[in-house]
Design a protein around this motif. Structure first.
Motif, PDB file in Angstrom:
ATOM      1  N   UNK A  47      -3.280   3.395  -1.932  1.00 49.76           N
ATOM      2  CA  UNK A  47      -3.575   2.414  -2.978  1.00 49.76           C
ATOM      3  C   UNK A  47      -5.031   2.011  -2.882  1.00 49.76           C
ATOM      4  N   UNK A  48      -5.577   1.535  -3.994  1.00 45.78           N
ATOM      5  CA  UNK A  48      -7.009   1.216  -4.075  1.00 45.78           C
ATOM      6  C   UNK A  48      -7.185  -0.272  -4.343  1.00 45.78           C
ATOM      7  N   UNK A  49      -6.795  -1.080  -3.378  1.00 46.61           N
ATOM      8  CA  UNK A  49      -6.967  -2.528  -3.472  1.00 46.61           C
ATOM      9  C   UNK A  49      -7.648  -2.980  -2.182  1.00 46.61           C
ATOM     10  N   UNK A  50      -8.961  -3.019  -2.190  1.00 51.62           N
ATOM     11  CA  UNK A  50      -9.694  -3.234  -0.947  1.00 51.62           C
ATOM     12  C   UNK A  50      -9.753  -4.701  -0.522  1.00 51.62           C
ATOM     13  N   UNK A  51      -9.085  -5.581  -1.254  1.00 47.33           N
ATOM     14  CA  UNK A  51      -9.070  -6.982  -0.837  1.00 47.33           C
ATOM     15  C   UNK A  51      -7.842  -7.299   0.022  1.00 47.33           C
ATOM     16  N   UNK A  52      -6.920  -6.339   0.195  1.00 49.10           N
ATOM     17  CA  UNK A  52      -5.817  -6.544   1.120  1.00 49.10           C
ATOM     18  C   UNK A  52      -5.405  -5.213   1.741  1.00 49.10           C
ATOM     19  N   UNK A  53      -4.711  -5.315   2.893  1.00 45.32           N
ATOM     20  CA  UNK A  53      -4.129  -4.147   3.553  1.00 45.32           C
ATOM     21  C   UNK A  53      -2.942  -4.631   4.386  1.00 45.32           C
ATOM     22  N   UNK A  54      -2.449  -3.787   5.275  1.00 50.13           N
ATOM     23  CA  UNK A  54      -1.302  -4.143   6.112  1.00 50.13           C
ATOM     24  C   UNK A  54      -1.660  -4.103   7.597  1.00 50.13           C
ATOM     25  N   UNK A  55      -2.944  -4.207   7.913  1.00 45.35           N
ATOM     26  CA  UNK A  55      -3.387  -4.001   9.288  1.00 45.35           C
ATOM     27  C   UNK A  55      -2.978  -5.123  10.235  1.00 45.35           C
ATOM     28  N   UNK A  56      -2.667  -6.304   9.732  1.00 42.58           N
ATOM     29  CA  UNK A  56      -2.259  -7.406  10.611  1.00 42.58           C
ATOM     30  C   UNK A  56      -0.772  -7.347  10.942  1.00 42.58           C
ATOM     31  N   UNK A  57      -0.054  -6.381  10.374  1.00 41.56           N
ATOM     32  CA  UNK A  57       1.383  -6.249  10.597  1.00 41.56           C
ATOM     33  C   UNK A  57       1.667  -5.155  11.622  1.00 41.56           C
ATOM     34  N   UNK A  58       2.826  -5.260  12.248  1.00 44.76           N
ATOM     35  CA  UNK A  58       3.225  -4.223  13.195  1.00 44.76           C
ATOM     36  C   UNK A  58       3.607  -2.934  12.487  1.00 44.76           C
ATOM     37  N   UNK A  59       4.134  -3.065  11.259  1.00 45.35           N
ATOM     38  CA  UNK A  59       4.508  -1.886  10.487  1.00 45.35           C
ATOM     39  C   UNK A  59       4.410  -2.198   9.007  1.00 45.35           C
ATOM     40  N   UNK A  60       4.202  -1.165   8.220  1.00 47.14           N
ATOM     41  CA  UNK A  60       4.096  -1.318   6.770  1.00 47.14           C
ATOM     42  C   UNK A  60       5.467  -1.676   6.203  1.00 47.14           C
ATOM     43  N   UNK A  61       5.551  -2.594   5.244  1.00 47.60           N
ATOM     44  CA  UNK A  61       6.848  -2.924   4.650  1.00 47.60           C
ATOM     45  C   UNK A  61       7.527  -1.677   4.083  1.00 47.60           C
ATOM     46  N   UNK A  62       8.830  -1.591   4.204  1.00 45.92           N
ATOM     47  CA  UNK A  62       9.540  -0.392   3.752  1.00 45.92           C
ATOM     48  C   UNK A  62       9.623  -0.312   2.232  1.00 45.92           C
ATOM     49  N   UNK A  63      10.002   0.854   1.733  1.00 42.85           N
ATOM     50  CA  UNK A  63      10.222   1.029   0.300  1.00 42.85           C
ATOM     51  C   UNK A  63      11.282   0.053  -0.201  1.00 42.85           C
ATOM     52  N   UNK A  64      11.126  -0.310  -1.474  1.00 37.73           N
ATOM     53  CA  UNK A  64      12.010  -1.273  -2.158  1.00 37.73           C
ATOM     54  C   UNK A  64      11.679  -2.717  -1.796  1.00 37.73           C
ATOM     55  N   UNK A  65      10.654  -2.929  -0.978  1.00 36.70           N
ATOM     56  CA  UNK A  65      10.248  -4.313  -0.659  1.00 36.70           C
ATOM     57  C   UNK A  65       9.441  -4.892  -1.804  1.00 36.70           C
ATOM     58  N   UNK A  66       9.753  -6.115  -2.202  1.00 36.99           N
ATOM     59  CA  UNK A  66       8.907  -6.846  -3.145  1.00 36.99           C
ATOM     60  C   UNK A  66       8.541  -8.226  -2.610  1.00 36.99           C
ATOM     61  N   UNK A  67       9.106  -8.588  -1.450  1.00 36.12           N
ATOM     62  CA  UNK A  67       8.738  -9.831  -0.770  1.00 36.12           C
ATOM     63  C   UNK A  67       8.247  -9.434   0.616  1.00 36.12           C
ATOM     64  N   UNK A  68       6.943  -9.490   0.801  1.00 31.28           N
ATOM     65  CA  UNK A  68       6.393  -9.026   2.070  1.00 31.28           C
ATOM     66  C   UNK A  68       5.043  -9.696   2.308  1.00 31.28           C
ATOM     67  N   UNK A  69       4.423  -9.384   3.409  1.00 25.79           N
ATOM     68  CA  UNK A  69       3.140  -9.975   3.810  1.00 25.79           C
ATOM     69  C   UNK A  69       2.016  -8.970   3.627  1.00 25.79           C
ATOM     70  N   UNK A  70       0.901  -9.443   3.067  1.00 27.65           N
ATOM     71  CA  UNK A  70      -0.310  -8.630   3.001  1.00 27.65           C
ATOM     72  C   UNK A  70      -1.406  -9.345   3.778  1.00 27.65           C
ATOM     73  N   UNK A  71      -2.376  -8.583   4.256  1.00 22.60           N
ATOM     74  CA  UNK A  71      -3.430  -9.102   5.123  1.00 22.60           C
ATOM     75  C   UNK A  71      -4.769  -9.088   4.390  1.00 22.60           C
TER      76      UNK A  71
END
Length: 288
Positions: free
Chosen positions: A212-236
């Motif tokens: 994805x091309x959204x450079x204002x957030x990523x998932x690097x502060x999480x232990x793992x990337x949210x799984x498929x079908x997730x719509x409630x999750x944390x972004x960093x």
């Protein structure tokens, strides 16, 4: 149209700092919000100007057409109700109509960058406002006196000061946003996007967590990337790519906004007061 431009001035620092601080996120590949300005869709500015202008046109236009007493208050309850209903029901429609002659033909048919469409649109607004200001109505300059510093002047001062300080001291790399975001799913799934002129564009159905091309957030502060079908999750959040550039851009917009609002609210004359209501009394005749 002047209201539309003024609303964009309020929105600029809010949009730029808001998305950087993860107050919200945008869908990744939607063609109507794909072209960005510091990760803010250019259509956001088009939207704010068009819808604010459309709402204001109907708000004041219906009262001018149906009422004769005061700019913000109709002659009676029935007229006020009609004006409010017309404004509420058709204000959005009038904003949508302003996308038809410029944005959709240029962007959807000829693939012109949204930045060009927005700058043409705002430039046309500015020229029309400037032309109208050269020949003001009598009630536009009723007294020739300057206004007083009041709560209307205080609101933009606090607004711009907050976002300018946020651009200096904000630390977006420490931000985490847990909430409702674009659903994560199959990277190959495509959904149609239907435009007002009947064209069928396309977008990814889901956010592709690996591409994805959204450079204002990523998932690097999480232990793992949210799984498929997730719509409630944390972004960093991510750090400023160039902190000084953000300070200059947001600071310049805040200074320009303060300058314009200062001239409109303080140097533009005193604000109109409420209408005088005449009450009839049997014993004392009329009194105000």
């Amino acid at each position: 149209m002047a209201v539309g431009l003024a609303v964009v001035l309020i929105d600029l620092p809010y949009d730029i700092m808001g998305v950087k601080m993860l107050w919200w996120t945008w869908h990744d590949t939607d063609p109507n919000i794909y072209d960005r300005h510091y990760w803010v869709p250019w259509t956001s500015y088009y939207f704010h100007a068009a819808f604010a202008a459309g709402f204001t046109f109907l708000f004041h236009g219906t009262r001018r057409l149906l009422s004769s007493t005061h700019k913000f208050q109709a002659d009676n309850f029935i007229i006020e109700l009609v004006c409010s209903l017309v404004t509420g029901m058709f204000g959005m429609a009038l904003g949508v109509l302003q996308f038809l002659p410029l944005y959709h033909p240029l962007h959807d048919n000829f693939k012109i960058h949204t930045e060009v469409c927005v700058l043409i649109f705002l430039g046309a607004y500015a020229l029309l406002v400037w032309a109208a200001d050269r020949n003001p109505s009598k009630e536009a300059r009723p007294s020739g006196k300057r206004g007083w510093f009041d709560v209307l002047c205080l609101i933009p001062l606090v607004h711009y000061a907050f976002f300018f300080l946020l651009s200096i001291y904000g630390q977006p790399e420490k931000m985490k946003s847990t909430g409702l975001h674009e659903p994560i799913g199959d990277c190959s799934a495509i959904s149609p996007v239907y435009t007002a002129f009947g064209q069928v564009l396309s977008k990814r159905t889901f956010l592709c967590a690996s591409d994805f091309d959204e450079q204002y957030f990523n998932f690097e502060c999480l232990n793992e990337v949210p799984p498929n079908a997730s719509d409630w999750y944390t972004v960093c959040g991510t750090p400023f790519p160039n902190h000084v550039e953000y300070m200059i851009v947001v600071g310049a917009e805040c200074i320009m906004g303060l300058f314009i609002y200062f001239n409109m609210l303080y140097r533009g004359g005193a604000q109109p007061g409420p209408p005088k209501i005449t009450l009839k009394s049997k014993s004392k005749g009329k009194r105000e």
